[in-house]
Design an enzyme around this catalytic site. Structure first.
Site, mmCIF file in Angstrom:
data_model
loop_
_atom_site.group_PDB
_atom_site.id
_atom_site.type_symbol
_atom_site.label_atom_id
_atom_site.label_comp_id
_atom_site.label_asym_id
_atom_site.label_seq_id
_atom_site.Cartn_x
_atom_site.Cartn_y
_atom_site.Cartn_z
ATOM 1 N N HIS A 125 0.884 -1.168 0.000
ATOM 2 C CA HIS A 125 0.000 0.000 0.000
ATOM 3 C C HIS A 125 0.926 1.224 0.000
ATOM 4 O O HIS A 125 2.018 1.166 0.572
ATOM 5 C CB HIS A 125 -0.829 -0.050 1.287
ATOM 6 C CG HIS A 125 -1.914 0.974 1.388
ATOM 7 N ND1 HIS A 125 -1.652 2.293 1.644
ATOM 8 C CD2 HIS A 125 -3.264 0.868 1.305
ATOM 9 C CE1 HIS A 125 -2.796 2.957 1.707
ATOM 10 N NE2 HIS A 125 -3.790 2.116 1.500
ATOM 11 N N ASP A 202 3.542 -4.088 7.955
ATOM 12 C CA ASP A 202 2.267 -3.378 7.861
ATOM 13 C C ASP A 202 1.188 -4.442 8.021
ATOM 14 O O ASP A 202 0.940 -5.233 7.116
ATOM 15 C CB ASP A 202 2.178 -2.688 6.494
ATOM 16 C CG ASP A 202 0.781 -2.172 6.192
ATOM 17 O OD1 ASP A 202 -0.125 -2.351 7.034
ATOM 18 O OD2 ASP A 202 0.584 -1.600 5.100
ATOM 19 N N GLN A 205 -4.168 -5.117 7.287
ATOM 20 C CA GLN A 205 -5.214 -6.021 6.782
ATOM 21 C C GLN A 205 -5.210 -7.377 7.482
ATOM 22 O O GLN A 205 -5.972 -8.263 7.092
ATOM 23 C CB GLN A 205 -5.024 -6.241 5.270
ATOM 24 C CG GLN A 205 -5.081 -4.980 4.443
ATOM 25 C CD GLN A 205 -6.451 -4.308 4.483
ATOM 26 O OE1 GLN A 205 -7.463 -4.957 4.769
ATOM 27 N NE2 GLN A 205 -6.489 -3.024 4.225
ATOM 28 N N LYS A 228 -9.770 -1.264 11.367
ATOM 29 C CA LYS A 228 -9.833 -2.484 10.540
ATOM 30 C C LYS A 228 -10.246 -3.692 11.390
ATOM 31 O O LYS A 228 -10.347 -4.800 10.886
ATOM 32 C CB LYS A 228 -8.476 -2.758 9.882
ATOM 33 C CG LYS A 228 -7.943 -1.611 9.011
ATOM 34 C CD LYS A 228 -8.633 -1.531 7.675
ATOM 35 C CE LYS A 228 -8.301 -0.280 6.905
ATOM 36 N NZ LYS A 228 -7.142 -0.259 6.104
ATOM 37 N N CYS A 366 -4.770 2.370 -3.515
ATOM 38 C CA CYS A 366 -3.474 2.905 -3.013
ATOM 39 C C CYS A 366 -2.341 1.913 -3.233
ATOM 40 O O CYS A 366 -1.358 1.912 -2.484
ATOM 41 C CB CYS A 366 -3.549 3.290 -1.532
ATOM 42 S SG CYS A 366 -4.814 4.484 -1.184
#
Lengths: 420, 140
Positions: A125, A202, A205, A228, A366
């Site tokens: 992303h 990261d 998700q 999220k 993104c």
């Protein structure tokens, strides 16, 4: 539908159960962008403002002490949630984007030197790419990208070759926000550490997924956002191993992070407070804690099993519709599935589905580099969460079939066939 | 009512008959295929309409005192809208075209589900048509 799933959908996510838009029942399938806050999260935040609100750390009065205790309780919850060695390793931020920017700024100031190498991947992303590009540009370091294969997996052989150049850090996502690819983080972290590189994950998700704890993963940094995991927006964390956080200088300064000052000499608080200048998003942090408790109570394994079954069903159902092209075919998908309906533009597909009540996302999500790599300019993404149902996926598939039929009838050569 | 307004009213009447939004979008897809195919040189930066989320190219000229234009897009739904704009404006006397108010595309039935950036992009197309018509009218 699983019994537990039907019950919690009705009880805790009224918007998912009842939302209407332009006379259509909304089918919300944009959870990779943001999830709906659960009722306990909303109650907790309301309660915070009704009964608890005061600034933390600086007051000796009851409300301030309570607010401080509540914030530290959430820090403890986060530490347990991610398997950190200590809550001191958890820094509150406004979300994943701020966490990574924060880390990249600190790395540029405290670690990177001209000629150093930083690795990111083509799957990232922009939030896990642009901060590193900027950090490299400021420090004179170089940024190289680990390629993605046609299946949508990271090319680990190429990663191995890039690691021979002894990078200082590897920035990598746990789960792709476009393809849903679940990256083999443990293996990647082992490879990177053997080459002397720090690993920054990261995990935006991945946190509803059964991600192993950060200690067992062996990552040095990890970022994610509360929104999220059915929490509020504007709240997230940066995890950093104690030795790293102690080494890095705080990129932001201000109130709440100073232990003593004899101008111009300033001593900062210990970690994590030295990284938390200014008043934190206290209501958001309270809601964040409630979100973690909620996810923990449902069980990440159970959530993951159910969400994976939805994605598998979606992949099977959509790949059977002529004219739909699914991006990538990774061994393991979680949370997201993207597709195109050439020659229709992704935006138009999402727009037509929106007219039927489906909340999907179109564009590059993104992840411009990944779309370029997959050979498409944009895609439509569906991203179910545990409050979605197999029936909703079926409704989407049926709507796509109607859309394709309408497009064919209108003379658009979808599926390579022109029936005009 | 002048011919430009009458054409726009006719378009709105057609869309009103299509109650289902999916049917309206499908109609735009069908109209897209009616858009005359454009010469290759149209798709150049010289003719690109700036500010659109989708790529739109537009070339306008005067012919025997009338406003003429061709247009294209990389998006079917926008192509459908461009075809409707051609129906409204292409071939009209320059004086009429330069003073025309283009309003049909702003109707909720057409743009109801579009996001702001796309609505803005289409408004740039309409504004470019108006500006070009005025410029050509002055030069006549």
């Amino acid at each position: 539908m699983h019994d537990w799933q039907a019950l919690i959908r009705k009880r805790d996510f009224p918007m998912i159960e009842n939302a209407q838009c332009r006379g259509k029942t909304v089918v919300y399938l944009d959870n990779a962008a943001t999830t709906q806050a659960s009722r306990p999260v909303i109650w907790t935040m309301e309660n915070y403002y009704m009964r608890q609100h005061a600034n933390v750390h600086r007051g000796v009065y009851c409300m301030s002490e309570e607010a401080t205790a509540a914030m530290e309780e959430t820090r403890q919850l986060v530490a347990e949630f991610i398997g950190a060695a200590s809550p001191d390793e958890v820094v509150f931020t406004s979300g994943t984007t701020q966490s990574i920017n924060f880390l990249a700024e600190a790395f540029a100031a405290s670690v990177l030197k001209p000629g150093d190498l930083v690795l990111a991947t083509e799957m990232e992303h922009n939030s896990n790419l642009l901060p590193w590009l900027s950090a490299c540009s400021r420090s004179g370091a170089e940024l190289a990208l680990v390629p993605v294969t046609a299946d949508g997996e990271l090319d680990l052989e190429e990663l191995g070759r890039l690691l021979e150049k002894k990078p200082k850090l590897l920035a990598v996502c746990a789960v792709s926000n476009v393809l849903g690819t679940v990256n083999p983080l443990r293996e990647i972290a082992e490879m990177a550490h053997a080459a002397g590189a720090a690993v920054a994950v990261d995990a935006a998700q991945a946190m509803r997924h059964g991600l192993p704890g950060v200690c067992s993963l062996g990552c040095d940094f990890l970022s994610f956002s509360a929104h999220k995991i059915m929490g509020p927006t504007g709240s997230g964390i940066l995890y950093g191993k104690r030795e790293w956080l102690e080494r890095l200088a705080p990129p932001h300064t201000g109130g709440g992070m100073v232990s003593s000052m004899q101008w111009p000499e300033i001593n900062y608080e210990d970690i994590p407070l030295k990284f938390e200048a200014g008043t934190p998003n206290l209501a958001g942090i309270a809601g964040f804690g409630a979100a973690i408790e909620y996810i923990q109570a449902l069980g990440r394994e159970r959530i993951s099993e159910y969400e994976v079954s939805l994605i598998k069903y979606a992949e099977k159902r959509l790949s059977g519709i002529p004219g739909i092209q699914i991006l990538g075919s990774p061994a393991q998908r979680f949370g997201a599935l993207s597709f195109t309906v050439p020659p229709l533009q992704a935006y138009d597909v999402a727009l037509m589905l929106s007219a039927e009540g489906f909340a999907l996302r179109s564009g590059r999500h993104c992840a411009n580099l990944l779309h370029e790599k997959m050979g498409v300019s944009a895609s439509v993404r569906l991203s179910p969460a545990f409050y979605n149902t197999k029936n909703e996926i079926e409704l989407l598939a049926a709507a796509l079939e109607r859309l394709l039929a309408a497009a064919k009838k209108a003379g658009v050569p979808v599926g390579g066939v022109k029936n005009g | 009512m002048d011919e430009i307004a009458a054409e726009q009213e006719q378009i709105l009447k057609e869309f009103r008959e299509l109650e289902d939004p999916m049917a309206r979008y499908s109609y735009l897809l069908a109209l897209a295929s009616l858009l005359p195919s454009s010469p290759d040189d149209l798709k150049s930066p010289d003719y690109a309409v700036k500010g659109c989320q989708s790529s739109v190219w537009l070339k306008a000229w005067a012919e025997d005192g009338r406003f003429r234009f061709i247009a294209d897009s990389d998006t079917y739904i926008i192509k459908g809208l461009l075809y409707l704009l051609m129906n409204v404006l292409d071939g009209r006397p320059l004086a009429e075209a330069s003073g025309a108010e283009l309003y049909f595309w702003r109707d909720e039935m057409l743009l109801g589900s579009f996001d702001d950036s796309r609505k803005k992009g289409i408004s740039y197309v309409a504004a470019t048509l108006r500006t070009r018509a005025r410029e050509l009218s002055k030069n006549e």
